[in-house]
Scaffold this active site. Structure first.
Site, short mmCIF file in Angstrom:
data_model
loop_
_atom_site.label_atom_id
_atom_site.label_comp_id
_atom_site.label_asym_id
_atom_site.label_seq_id
_atom_site.Cartn_x
_atom_site.Cartn_y
_atom_site.Cartn_z
CG ASP A 27 2.24 -2.89 -3.83
OD1 ASP A 27 3.67 -2.25 -3.92
OD2 ASP A 27 2.00 -3.70 -3.53
CG ASN A 75 9.03 -0.02 2.16
OD1 ASN A 75 8.11 0.67 1.65
ND2 ASN A 75 8.96 -1.46 1.64
C1 IPE Z 1 4.01 -2.11 1.22
O1 IPE Z 1 4.71 -2.24 -0.63
C2 IPE Z 1 4.45 -0.45 1.60
C3 IPE Z 1 3.36 0.26 0.83
C4 IPE Z 1 2.95 0.61 0.01
C5 IPE Z 1 4.55 1.72 1.39
P1 IPE Z 1 5.43 -3.27 -0.49
O2 IPE Z 1 5.99 -3.19 -1.92
O3 IPE Z 1 7.02 -2.85 0.56
O4 IPE Z 1 5.08 -4.42 0.29
P2 IPE Z 1 5.19 -6.15 -0.32
O5 IPE Z 1 6.74 -6.09 -0.43
O6 IPE Z 1 4.59 -6.35 -2.09
O7 IPE Z 1 5.03 -7.45 0.89
C1 IPE Z 2 5.06 1.28 -3.83
O1 IPE Z 2 5.49 0.48 -5.30
C2 IPE Z 2 6.04 2.06 -3.26
C3 IPE Z 2 6.67 1.85 -2.03
C4 IPE Z 2 5.86 0.71 -1.37
C5 IPE Z 2 7.30 2.41 -1.86
P1 IPE Z 2 7.00 -0.34 -5.18
O2 IPE Z 2 7.57 -0.21 -5.20
O3 IPE Z 2 6.23 -1.04 -3.94
O4 IPE Z 2 6.06 -1.19 -6.40
P2 IPE Z 2 6.09 -2.47 -6.56
O5 IPE Z 2 5.55 -2.95 -5.61
O6 IPE Z 2 7.63 -3.16 -6.79
O7 IPE Z 2 5.37 -3.26 -8.35
MG MG Z 3 5.28 -2.93 -3.97
#
Ligand code: IPE
Ligand code: IPE
Ligand code: MG
Length: 249
Positions: A27, A75
């Protein structure tokens, strides 16, 4: 550290106490990009490079299974442009890493609602999964359109269906039987779960499987994560006492 690092550069890890199964919630790509006034997609691109590094490191160290949470069921609700970019990156990763996976004896598996992925991603995934199926050096398990709750619903439906057909007696439903009906059937539960980016939550990743996993949260954003930090986390894991509800030694 340069890309030519090899086994003898690794700080001392107790090879007898390695986690067999490491799961990572990758993340922080978006925030990494935002901090640099870049588009979120640039963060995902950099994140893909880190995936390569961590896969390579895991293989070198001798981890048996590396599960990476790459895309959650939730997502799909991101802007269509971002979803499309993530799918393209995924397809490119599967294509470009196939040789590396073959060279390093890595078997690719996936868990999640694979049927929801775009056709070209499904094709690349099928190709890489089929090509690597006999490899036995490490399993790289990608969670794609994965959600812990929908996995549990799917498991309940399967078991309920078999029960209705008289194939399963309700009294024979055990934790082991439940595990056998999850996407992760045949895999040991994760010993270690890592989440980057400072968020202290599970976000619908492995729910059933992490009952006794050691959890490590780091503030590092996924694109800044690296081999050194990963090894530090593994060392921290090795210093923990896993009691599984029993009394300590
Ligand atoms: C969790 O991260 C999903 C992945 C890393 C694929 P998110 O960014 O989607 O989670 P939340 O929204 O912060 O809980
Ligand atoms: C993780 O990074 C990747 C996925 C969830 C696909 P994020 O896209 O959630 O990055 P943040 O949490 O917005 O920084
Ligand atoms: Mg995230």
């Amino acid at each position: 550290m340069n890309s030519n690092t090899s086994f003898h550069d690794l700080p001392a890890l107790d090879t007898a106490k390695l986690p067999a199964h490491v799961a990572i919630i990758m993340d922080g790509n978006g925030r990494w990009a935002k901090k640099r006034y870049l588009n979120r997609i640039n963060g995902h691109k950099k994140g893909t490079e880190v995936v390569r590094t961590i896969v390579r490191t895991s293989r070198e160290i001798g981890i048996s299974i590396l599960s990476l949470y790459a895309f959650s069921t939730e997502n799909w609700q991101r802007p269509q442009k971002e979803v499309a970019a993530l799918m393209t990156l995924l397809k490119n990763f599967l294509q470009s890493e196939l040789k590396e996976m073959m060279d390093n004896n890595i078997r690719l598996t996936s868990i999640g609602q694979i049927e929801r992925l775009p056709e070209n991603v499904k094709m690349a995934l099928h190709k890489a999964t089929t090509a690597t199926r006999e490899n036995n050096g490490m399993v790289l398990n990608l969670a794609l359109s994965y959600g812990g709750r929908s996995e549990i619903v799917r498991m309940v439906r399967k078991i309920a269906g078999k029960t209705k057909d008289g194939l399963i007696d309700p009294d024979s439903i055990t934790p082991e039987l439940i595990s056998e009906h999850l996407y992760t059937h045949g895999m040991p539960d994760p010993d270690l779960l890592v989440r980057t980016s400072g968020e202290m939550r599970i976000s619908n990743f492995f729910l059933w499987q992490i009952a006794y996993s050691e959890i490590f949260f780091t503030d590092t954003l996924w694109p800044d994560f690296n081999k050194d930090e990963f090894i530090q986390i593994l060392k921290d894991y090795q210093n923990r006492e896993r009691r599984f509800g029993k009394v300590g030694s």
